[in-house]
Design a protein around this motif. Structure first.
Motif, PDB file in Angstrom:
ATOM      1  N   MET A 173       0.834  -1.206   0.000  1.00  0.00           N
ATOM      2  CA  MET A 173       0.000   0.000   0.000  1.00  0.00           C
ATOM      3  C   MET A 173       0.871   1.260   0.000  1.00  0.00           C
ATOM      4  N   ALA A 174       1.959   1.262   0.750  1.00  0.00           N
ATOM      5  CA  ALA A 174       2.855   2.417   0.758  1.00  0.00           C
ATOM      6  C   ALA A 174       3.418   2.663  -0.638  1.00  0.00           C
ATOM      7  N   ALA A 175       3.749   1.591  -1.339  1.00  0.00           N
ATOM      8  CA  ALA A 175       4.279   1.731  -2.697  1.00  0.00           C
ATOM      9  C   ALA A 175       3.213   2.240  -3.659  1.00  0.00           C
ATOM     10  N   VAL A 176       2.001   1.725  -3.533  1.00  0.00           N
ATOM     11  CA  VAL A 176       0.895   2.169  -4.402  1.00  0.00           C
ATOM     12  C   VAL A 176       0.626   3.659  -4.213  1.00  0.00           C
ATOM     13  N   PHE A 177       0.755   4.133  -2.979  1.00  0.00           N
ATOM     14  CA  PHE A 177       0.504   5.554  -2.687  1.00  0.00           C
ATOM     15  C   PHE A 177       1.699   6.441  -3.024  1.00  0.00           C
ATOM     16  N   ALA A 178       2.808   5.856  -3.461  1.00  0.00           N
ATOM     17  CA  ALA A 178       4.064   6.604  -3.585  1.00  0.00           C
ATOM     18  C   ALA A 178       4.134   7.460  -4.844  1.00  0.00           C
ATOM     19  N   TRP A 179       3.306   8.467  -4.868  1.00  0.00           N
ATOM     20  CA  TRP A 179       3.476   9.541  -5.850  1.00  0.00           C
ATOM     21  C   TRP A 179       3.036  10.825  -5.186  1.00  0.00           C
ATOM     22  N   GLY A 180       3.830  11.868  -5.399  1.00  0.00           N
ATOM     23  CA  GLY A 180       3.613  13.120  -4.687  1.00  0.00           C
ATOM     24  C   GLY A 180       4.675  13.303  -3.613  1.00  0.00           C
ATOM     25  N   GLN A 181       4.397  14.155  -2.657  1.00  0.00           N
ATOM     26  CA  GLN A 181       5.353  14.451  -1.594  1.00  0.00           C
ATOM     27  C   GLN A 181       5.474  13.276  -0.632  1.00  0.00           C
ATOM     28  N   ARG A 182       6.689  12.983  -0.230  1.00  0.00           N
ATOM     29  CA  ARG A 182       6.906  11.818   0.639  1.00  0.00           C
ATOM     30  C   ARG A 182       6.152  11.937   1.965  1.00  0.00           C
ATOM     31  N   LYS A 183       6.079  13.137   2.507  1.00  0.00           N
ATOM     32  CA  LYS A 183       5.365  13.318   3.769  1.00  0.00           C
ATOM     33  C   LYS A 183       3.885  12.947   3.626  1.00  0.00           C
ATOM     34  N   THR A 184       3.269  13.355   2.515  1.00  0.00           N
ATOM     35  CA  THR A 184       1.868  13.032   2.256  1.00  0.00           C
ATOM     36  C   THR A 184       1.693  11.539   2.046  1.00  0.00           C
ATOM     37  N   ILE A 185       2.600  10.920   1.315  1.00  0.00           N
ATOM     38  CA  ILE A 185       2.549   9.470   1.067  1.00  0.00           C
ATOM     39  C   ILE A 185       2.569   8.712   2.390  1.00  0.00           C
ATOM     40  N   ILE A 186       3.473   9.108   3.274  1.00  0.00           N
ATOM     41  CA  ILE A 186       3.602   8.445   4.572  1.00  0.00           C
ATOM     42  C   ILE A 186       2.334   8.643   5.399  1.00  0.00           C
ATOM     43  N   ASN A 187       1.806   9.854   5.425  1.00  0.00           N
ATOM     44  CA  ASN A 187       0.585  10.119   6.187  1.00  0.00           C
ATOM     45  C   ASN A 187      -0.591   9.308   5.670  1.00  0.00           C
ATOM     46  N   LYS A 188      -0.715   9.222   4.343  1.00  0.00           N
ATOM     47  CA  LYS A 188      -1.818   8.473   3.751  1.00  0.00           C
ATOM     48  C   LYS A 188      -1.662   6.964   3.985  1.00  0.00           C
TER      49      LYS A 188
ATOM     50  N   LYS B  62       7.523   1.889 -11.745  1.00  0.00           N
ATOM     51  CA  LYS B  62       8.383   2.412 -10.688  1.00  0.00           C
ATOM     52  C   LYS B  62       7.952   1.961  -9.301  1.00  0.00           C
ATOM     53  N   ARG B  63       6.667   2.109  -8.991  1.00  0.00           N
ATOM     54  CA  ARG B  63       6.212   1.852  -7.625  1.00  0.00           C
ATOM     55  C   ARG B  63       6.287   0.371  -7.265  1.00  0.00           C
ATOM     56  N   ILE B  64       5.917  -0.471  -8.199  1.00  0.00           N
ATOM     57  CA  ILE B  64       5.941  -1.909  -7.897  1.00  0.00           C
ATOM     58  C   ILE B  64       7.372  -2.436  -7.869  1.00  0.00           C
ATOM     59  N   ASN B  65       8.256  -1.861  -8.670  1.00  0.00           N
ATOM     60  CA  ASN B  65       9.667  -2.232  -8.592  1.00  0.00           C
ATOM     61  C   ASN B  65      10.279  -1.789  -7.270  1.00  0.00           C
ATOM     62  N   MET B  66       9.836  -0.665  -6.752  1.00  0.00           N
ATOM     63  CA  MET B  66      10.288  -0.208  -5.439  1.00  0.00           C
ATOM     64  C   MET B  66       9.837  -1.181  -4.355  1.00  0.00           C
ATOM     65  N   PHE B  67       8.577  -1.582  -4.417  1.00  0.00           N
ATOM     66  CA  PHE B  67       8.045  -2.564  -3.462  1.00  0.00           C
ATOM     67  C   PHE B  67       8.853  -3.862  -3.520  1.00  0.00           C
ATOM     68  N   LEU B  68       9.150  -4.326  -4.709  1.00  0.00           N
ATOM     69  CA  LEU B  68       9.907  -5.563  -4.856  1.00  0.00           C
ATOM     70  C   LEU B  68      11.325  -5.415  -4.303  1.00  0.00           C
ATOM     71  N   ARG B  69      11.911  -4.226  -4.477  1.00  0.00           N
ATOM     72  CA  ARG B  69      13.236  -3.991  -3.875  1.00  0.00           C
ATOM     73  C   ARG B  69      13.150  -4.160  -2.362  1.00  0.00           C
ATOM     74  N   TRP B  70      12.134  -3.587  -1.759  1.00  0.00           N
ATOM     75  CA  TRP B  70      11.963  -3.704  -0.309  1.00  0.00           C
ATOM     76  C   TRP B  70      11.875  -5.159   0.133  1.00  0.00           C
ATOM     77  N   MET B  71      11.095  -5.954  -0.594  1.00  0.00           N
ATOM     78  CA  MET B  71      10.831  -7.327  -0.183  1.00  0.00           C
ATOM     79  C   MET B  71      11.994  -8.273  -0.469  1.00  0.00           C
ATOM     80  N   VAL B  72      12.766  -8.010  -1.529  1.00  0.00           N
ATOM     81  CA  VAL B  72      13.745  -8.977  -2.029  1.00  0.00           C
ATOM     82  C   VAL B  72      15.174  -8.677  -1.581  1.00  0.00           C
ATOM     83  N   ARG B  73      15.596  -7.396  -1.676  1.00  0.00           N
ATOM     84  CA  ARG B  73      16.994  -7.079  -1.369  1.00  0.00           C
ATOM     85  C   ARG B  73      17.310  -7.380   0.093  1.00  0.00           C
ATOM     86  N   GLN B  74      18.487  -7.933   0.298  1.00  0.00           N
ATOM     87  CA  GLN B  74      18.896  -8.304   1.645  1.00  0.00           C
ATOM     88  C   GLN B  74      20.334  -7.868   1.872  1.00  0.00           C
ATOM     89  N   ASP B  75      20.540  -6.990   2.836  1.00  0.00           N
ATOM     90  CA  ASP B  75      21.890  -6.632   3.256  1.00  0.00           C
ATOM     91  C   ASP B  75      21.850  -6.366   4.748  1.00  0.00           C
TER      92      ASP B  75
END
Length: 256
Positions: free
Chosen positions: A46-61, A167-180
């Motif tokens: 859901m955070a990734a789906v909402f990720a357009w616009g200002q980051r503060k607004t995205i986080i609040n929503k 862009k947004r779904i690739n960002m979500f996949l980065r969150w779920m897959v990348r490991q460091d």
């Protein structure tokens, strides 16, 4: 700069921005508020789906939407009654409205009643070597496989079949897959590999990548995302998308 110099420059920027301090001001902070795997998946999606616009607004929503789920998204999607959906009728973020919200909840219930992890929505019957293009197209078809899906909701789930850079779904996949060991990305999915990821190509990343000669293609679409990722693989073939931190940080924090 030559490739060796570019790699050294971007590696240093990855080290600078791929740190816990990156989390609070980025939408990735939303899934970081959860510990249960399925909660992380739903909150992250859901955070990734909402990720357009200002980051503060995205986080609040993102927080607003998850609060409507009692901040227990997995339990909510499996247990909600009709009355529990009423608060979502007033939810809106840009073009995402109540129609979209109700369908997302409907899909999540249908899916999690049948599967343990959202990872399976991106794998299905596809083999381990399947391209990310095939995985994203499979996910789109699965997401809209329910008979009552609203056409208007298509705009919120990108697919390479429509030439989207995704862009947004690739960002979500980065969150779920990348490991460091940096603590930003979760690395909780194990059947998709980091070298299969495609770099999220948002406005800032696109601009910086062009400035550094990592993108030549004039428009920004799926082929552009592939071009960028292919060039990043020349710098790190096993974890090319780590450079998302560098490109995004240079664009947002340094106005490079």
């Amino acid at each position: 700069m030559n490739r060796q110099e570019l790699k050294a420059f971007l590696d240093a920027k990855v080290e600078e921005y791929n740190q816990p301090g990156f989390i609070p001001n980025d939408p990735v902070c939303i899934p970081h508020e959860y510990t249960k795997k399925q909660d992380i998946e739903i909150a992250g999606f859901m955070a990734a789906v909402f990720a357009w616009g200002q980051r503060k607004t995205i986080i609040n929503k993102g927080r607003e939407f998850l609060a409507l789920m009692g901040n227990e998204p997995h339990a909510f999607v499996l247990q909600y009654a009709e009355d529990d959906l009423k608060p979502f009728l007033d939810f809106k973020h840009r073009t995402f409205n109540s129609t979209d919200a109700l369908y997302f909840l409907h899909f999540f219930r249908w899916f999690y009643e049948r599967h343990e992890s959202l990872e399976e929505a991106f794998t299905g019957s596809l083999g381990e070597e399947a391209s990310m293009e095939a995985r994203l197209m499979h996910f789109f078809e699965l997401f809209f496989s329910l008979t009552d899906h609203p056409i208007r909701t298509y705009k919120h789930i990108p697919t390479p079949a429509r030439k989207s850079a995704c862009k947004r779904i690739n960002m979500f996949l980065r969150w779920m897959v990348r490991q460091d060991d940096k603590g930003v990305d979760f690395g909780i999915w194990k059947t998709i590999w980091p070298d299969q990821l495609i770099c999220p190509c948002d406005l800032h990343v696109d601009r910086v990548a062009r400035k550094l000669g990592l993108i030549k293609r004039k428009q920004t679409d799926w082929q552009t995302a592939l071009e960028l990722t292919d060039n990043l693989k020349k710098l790190d073939p096993t974890d090319p998308v780590k450079y998302d931190f560098a490109l995004f940080g240079l664009g947002v924090e340094e106005r490079f």
